[in-house]
Design a protein around this motif. Structure first.
Motif, PDB file in Angstrom:
ATOM      1  N   GLN A  97      -4.231   7.256 -22.902  1.00 43.61           N
ATOM      2  CA  GLN A  97      -4.455   6.065 -22.077  1.00 43.61           C
ATOM      3  C   GLN A  97      -3.573   4.904 -22.533  1.00 43.61           C
ATOM      4  O   GLN A  97      -3.101   4.122 -21.702  1.00 43.61           O
ATOM      5  CB  GLN A  97      -5.939   5.674 -22.110  1.00 43.61           C
ATOM      6  CG  GLN A  97      -6.382   4.815 -20.940  1.00 43.61           C
ATOM      7  CD  GLN A  97      -6.407   5.569 -19.615  1.00 43.61           C
ATOM      8  OE1 GLN A  97      -5.941   6.700 -19.513  1.00 43.61           O
ATOM      9  NE2 GLN A  97      -6.960   4.951 -18.582  1.00 43.61           N
ATOM     10  N   PHE A 124      -0.121   5.472 -20.883  1.00 44.02           N
ATOM     11  CA  PHE A 124      -0.042   5.203 -19.453  1.00 44.02           C
ATOM     12  C   PHE A 124      -0.398   3.761 -19.112  1.00 44.02           C
ATOM     13  O   PHE A 124      -0.443   3.390 -17.928  1.00 44.02           O
ATOM     14  CB  PHE A 124      -0.920   6.186 -18.677  1.00 44.02           C
ATOM     15  CG  PHE A 124      -0.439   7.608 -18.776  1.00 44.02           C
ATOM     16  CD1 PHE A 124       0.898   7.908 -18.595  1.00 44.02           C
ATOM     17  CD2 PHE A 124      -1.317   8.635 -19.078  1.00 44.02           C
ATOM     18  CE1 PHE A 124       1.358   9.214 -18.696  1.00 44.02           C
ATOM     19  CE2 PHE A 124      -0.870   9.948 -19.175  1.00 44.02           C
ATOM     20  CZ  PHE A 124       0.478  10.237 -18.983  1.00 44.02           C
ATOM     21  N   SER A 125      -0.646   2.947 -20.145  1.00 46.58           N
ATOM     22  CA  SER A 125      -0.949   1.531 -19.939  1.00 46.58           C
ATOM     23  C   SER A 125       0.266   0.641 -20.161  1.00 46.58           C
ATOM     24  O   SER A 125       0.144  -0.580 -20.131  1.00 46.58           O
ATOM     25  CB  SER A 125      -2.081   1.084 -20.879  1.00 46.58           C
ATOM     26  OG  SER A 125      -3.283   1.713 -20.547  1.00 46.58           O
ATOM     27  N   HIS A 163     -10.078  -2.028 -15.286  1.00 50.84           N
ATOM     28  CA  HIS A 163      -8.978  -1.258 -14.737  1.00 50.84           C
ATOM     29  C   HIS A 163      -7.718  -2.121 -14.653  1.00 50.84           C
ATOM     30  O   HIS A 163      -7.794  -3.350 -14.647  1.00 50.84           O
ATOM     31  CB  HIS A 163      -9.341  -0.723 -13.352  1.00 50.84           C
ATOM     32  CG  HIS A 163     -10.761  -0.249 -13.246  1.00 50.84           C
ATOM     33  ND1 HIS A 163     -11.283   0.705 -14.104  1.00 50.84           N
ATOM     34  CD2 HIS A 163     -11.774  -0.588 -12.415  1.00 50.84           C
ATOM     35  CE1 HIS A 163     -12.551   0.920 -13.789  1.00 50.84           C
ATOM     36  NE2 HIS A 163     -12.870   0.149 -12.778  1.00 50.84           N
ATOM     37  N   HIS A 167       0.914   2.376 -10.134  1.00 52.20           N
ATOM     38  CA  HIS A 167       0.254   3.085 -11.232  1.00 52.20           C
ATOM     39  C   HIS A 167      -1.035   2.367 -11.621  1.00 52.20           C
ATOM     40  O   HIS A 167      -1.018   1.178 -11.953  1.00 52.20           O
ATOM     41  CB  HIS A 167       1.184   3.165 -12.439  1.00 52.20           C
ATOM     42  CG  HIS A 167       0.639   3.974 -13.571  1.00 52.20           C
ATOM     43  ND1 HIS A 167       0.705   5.350 -13.601  1.00 52.20           N
ATOM     44  CD2 HIS A 167       0.000   3.608 -14.697  1.00 52.20           C
ATOM     45  CE1 HIS A 167       0.133   5.791 -14.702  1.00 52.20           C
ATOM     46  NE2 HIS A 167      -0.302   4.754 -15.389  1.00 52.20           N
ATOM     47  N   TYR A 168      -2.161   3.099 -11.572  1.00 50.82           N
ATOM     48  CA  TYR A 168      -3.466   2.552 -11.917  1.00 50.82           C
ATOM     49  C   TYR A 168      -4.013   3.259 -13.159  1.00 50.82           C
ATOM     50  O   TYR A 168      -3.964   4.485 -13.249  1.00 50.82           O
ATOM     51  CB  TYR A 168      -4.464   2.747 -10.776  1.00 50.82           C
ATOM     52  CG  TYR A 168      -4.225   1.864  -9.583  1.00 50.82           C
ATOM     53  CD1 TYR A 168      -4.899   0.654  -9.434  1.00 50.82           C
ATOM     54  CD2 TYR A 168      -3.305   2.226  -8.604  1.00 50.82           C
ATOM     55  CE1 TYR A 168      -4.673  -0.164  -8.338  1.00 50.82           C
ATOM     56  CE2 TYR A 168      -3.081   1.408  -7.501  1.00 50.82           C
ATOM     57  CZ  TYR A 168      -3.760   0.220  -7.379  1.00 50.82           C
ATOM     58  OH  TYR A 168      -3.536  -0.598  -6.299  1.00 50.82           O
ATOM     59  N   THR A 169      -4.549   2.472 -14.090  1.00 50.02           N
ATOM     60  CA  THR A 169      -5.353   3.034 -15.174  1.00 50.02           C
ATOM     61  C   THR A 169      -6.797   2.642 -14.895  1.00 50.02           C
ATOM     62  O   THR A 169      -7.109   1.464 -14.739  1.00 50.02           O
ATOM     63  CB  THR A 169      -4.907   2.514 -16.551  1.00 50.02           C
ATOM     64  OG1 THR A 169      -4.747   1.084 -16.511  1.00 50.02           O
ATOM     65  CG2 THR A 169      -3.598   3.144 -16.974  1.00 50.02           C
ATOM     66  N   SER A 197      -5.782   7.997 -14.942  1.00 45.89           N
ATOM     67  CA  SER A 197      -4.608   7.303 -14.389  1.00 45.89           C
ATOM     68  C   SER A 197      -4.232   7.937 -13.060  1.00 45.89           C
ATOM     69  O   SER A 197      -4.203   9.157 -12.933  1.00 45.89           O
ATOM     70  CB  SER A 197      -3.413   7.401 -15.348  1.00 45.89           C
ATOM     71  OG  SER A 197      -3.655   6.720 -16.552  1.00 45.89           O
ATOM     72  N   SER A 245      -0.952   7.768 -10.650  1.00 46.25           N
ATOM     73  CA  SER A 245       0.402   7.290 -10.423  1.00 46.25           C
ATOM     74  C   SER A 245       0.747   7.642  -8.987  1.00 46.25           C
ATOM     75  O   SER A 245       1.152   8.766  -8.678  1.00 46.25           O
ATOM     76  CB  SER A 245       1.377   7.948 -11.401  1.00 46.25           C
ATOM     77  OG  SER A 245       2.635   7.320 -11.343  1.00 46.25           O
TER      78      SER A 245
END
Length: 446
Positions: A207, A210-211, A243, A322-324, A330, A332
């Motif tokens: 995480q 991907f942040s 988020h 792109h969302y976490t 995640s 993308s």
């Protein structure tokens, strides 16, 4: 495709306004978060048993009697579609003597029957039949010892569950990002790739990675020719629910890149030709024109090629959104699909986890075959994705994600060094900082 009311379409467009920057505490992110079993135990009690998680795809539960199973830590979860068409989630354990009830990843059954002693539950989890029912001195268990149900909801084509019976509804948990992601036809996307990797690294390293996009030019060197990674030209947003999102311009080289025309055109040639653009028109220093030209072509030709882009902003036609999603997911999102990424905790070892990668392909209307630009291979709408499982380094999660997978085990080893004490983050890594502060907030809850 049907005509669309412009006023209704405007309502469906995602909110792209910049969010105010949060005030961050700057608490040290120390190695113990990734190593200590005691920290792992706290996460289990305060996070994994309290947050919404995805069990699988709603399209896996189309018919009455369809079921899927999934795991989170040491728990096994069972989801079914009942005779009343309702999808439910249960702990996948027989109430007789604790055996895992359904052992297959998916199937169809009118009864959920324990393979040990034959206790049989209906699709709503009610115990209906046991062998030698009259032999129980305390009375028949039927109708009393039922499966333990948990909150379960569907959204964006996924089936979600939460082990906390007092949890907030899913949309409340997701907050504003739910409406934004709804601008993509998520439920129409098909899972064409499904990989689960057991890795020697803590789930939070996934995480963390991907942040931020700080690592992109070094870990993914070829991506700089077709996507923007610099925080100067991307948009980062943080949401109260924990988020985050990042807008990364695509279909052209990063602003910092000098040269690279050959690489950009080679990477984008097939997509340009699909949308009836000639790559040769962008030679001689014109590759930065591709993004807007491609947006115009997709808007012009999308319907004829089987796409409905009416709920997209122009930038969504080329860019990566792109969302976490707290704590471990995640999305993308791309014009024709979604790289779906998730890390799950290991059953007992804080220095291991399970990493899941799905690619969700949006097939053009009427198409049964499609070339996935991201996965670089042809996929079929009629062929269910094989679930490929293995160790890191032994199987592939796709060309880009494999590059990340090389980093995480090395980082996990480095966290043990006596020469490393805590993080030292750049401003552009604020989403990682925000993730850890949200983690702290959840752990501090009573």
């Amino acid at each position: 495709m049907a005509d669309h009311d412009p006023r209704e379409l405007q309502k469906q467009l995602a909110d792209i306004s910049k969010r105010p920057e949060p005030e961050l505490r700057g608490t040290p992110i120390t190695p113990d978060r990734y190593i200590d079993k005691s920290f792992m135990d706290q996460e289990w009690d305060k996070i994994w048993t309290k947050t919404w998680q995805i069990a699988g795809l709603e399209r896996e539960l189309v018919n009455k009697g369809d079921y899927i199973t999934t795991s989170l830590g040491h728990e096994q979860i069972l989801c079914t579609r009942g005779d009343d068409d309702k999808i439910r989630a249960f702990y996948n354990v027989c109430q007789h003597r604790g055996l895992q009830l359904m052992n297959e990843p998916s199937g169809n059954s009118r009864r959920l029957t324990c393979p040990y002693h034959g206790w049989a539950y209906d699709l709503a989890g009610t115990l209906k039949a046991v062998p030698d029912e009259s032999d129980y001195p305390q009375g028949s268990p039927c109708g009393k010892l039922n499966l333990v149900e948990m909150p379960c909801e569907s959204w964006a084509g996924f089936v979600w569950y939460n082990m906390d019976p007092d949890c907030v509804p899913l949309r409340e948990f997701l907050g504003p990002i739910a409406d934004q992601i709804d601008s993509y036809p998520m439920a129409e996307m098909r899972r064409t790739h499904w990989v689960t990797i057991e890795g020697d690294f803590n789930w939070k390293l996934v995480q963390d990675n991907f942040s931020e996009s700080y690592h992109v030019p070094f870990v993914h060197p070829s991506s700089k020719f077709v996507i923007e990674y610099s925080h100067h030209h991307c948009q980062f947003d943080h949401y109260d629910e924990g988020h985050c999102r990042m807008f990364m311009p695509g279909a052209g080289p990063a602003e910092a890149i000098k040269g690279g025309e050959k690489e950009t055109l080679e990477s984008l040639e097939n997509e340009l030709r699909l949308w009836e653009l000639d790559p040769d028109d962008y030679r001689g220093g014109k590759t930065r024109n591709i993004r807007k030209d491609l947006q115009r072509q997709k808007r012009k030709l999308g319907e004829a090629k089987g796409y409905d882009f009416s709920t997209y902003h122009d930038d969504q036609l080329t860019d990566n959104w792109h969302y976490t999603i707290f704590p471990n997911l995640s999305f993308s999102l791309k014009p024709d699909g979604n790289i779906w990424l998730r890390a799950r905790p290991h059953e007992s070892d804080p220095e291991k986890c399970y990493f899941d990668m799905w690619y969700m392909t949006l097939f053009p209307k009427g198409a049964t075959e499609y070339y996935s630009w991201v996965m670089r291979e042809h996929v079929s709408v009629d062929t269910p994705a094989e679930h490929i499982q293995g160790k890191a380094g032994e199987i592939s999660a796709g060309p880009a994600i494999d590059e990340d997978l090389e980093i995480w085990p090395m980082q996990q080893r480095g966290l043990h060094s006596r020469g490393y004490k805590r993080d030292y983050l750049a401003g552009q890594e604020s989403r990682m900082r925000y993730f850890h502060e949200m983690l702290e907030d959840w752990l501090a809850k009573p």
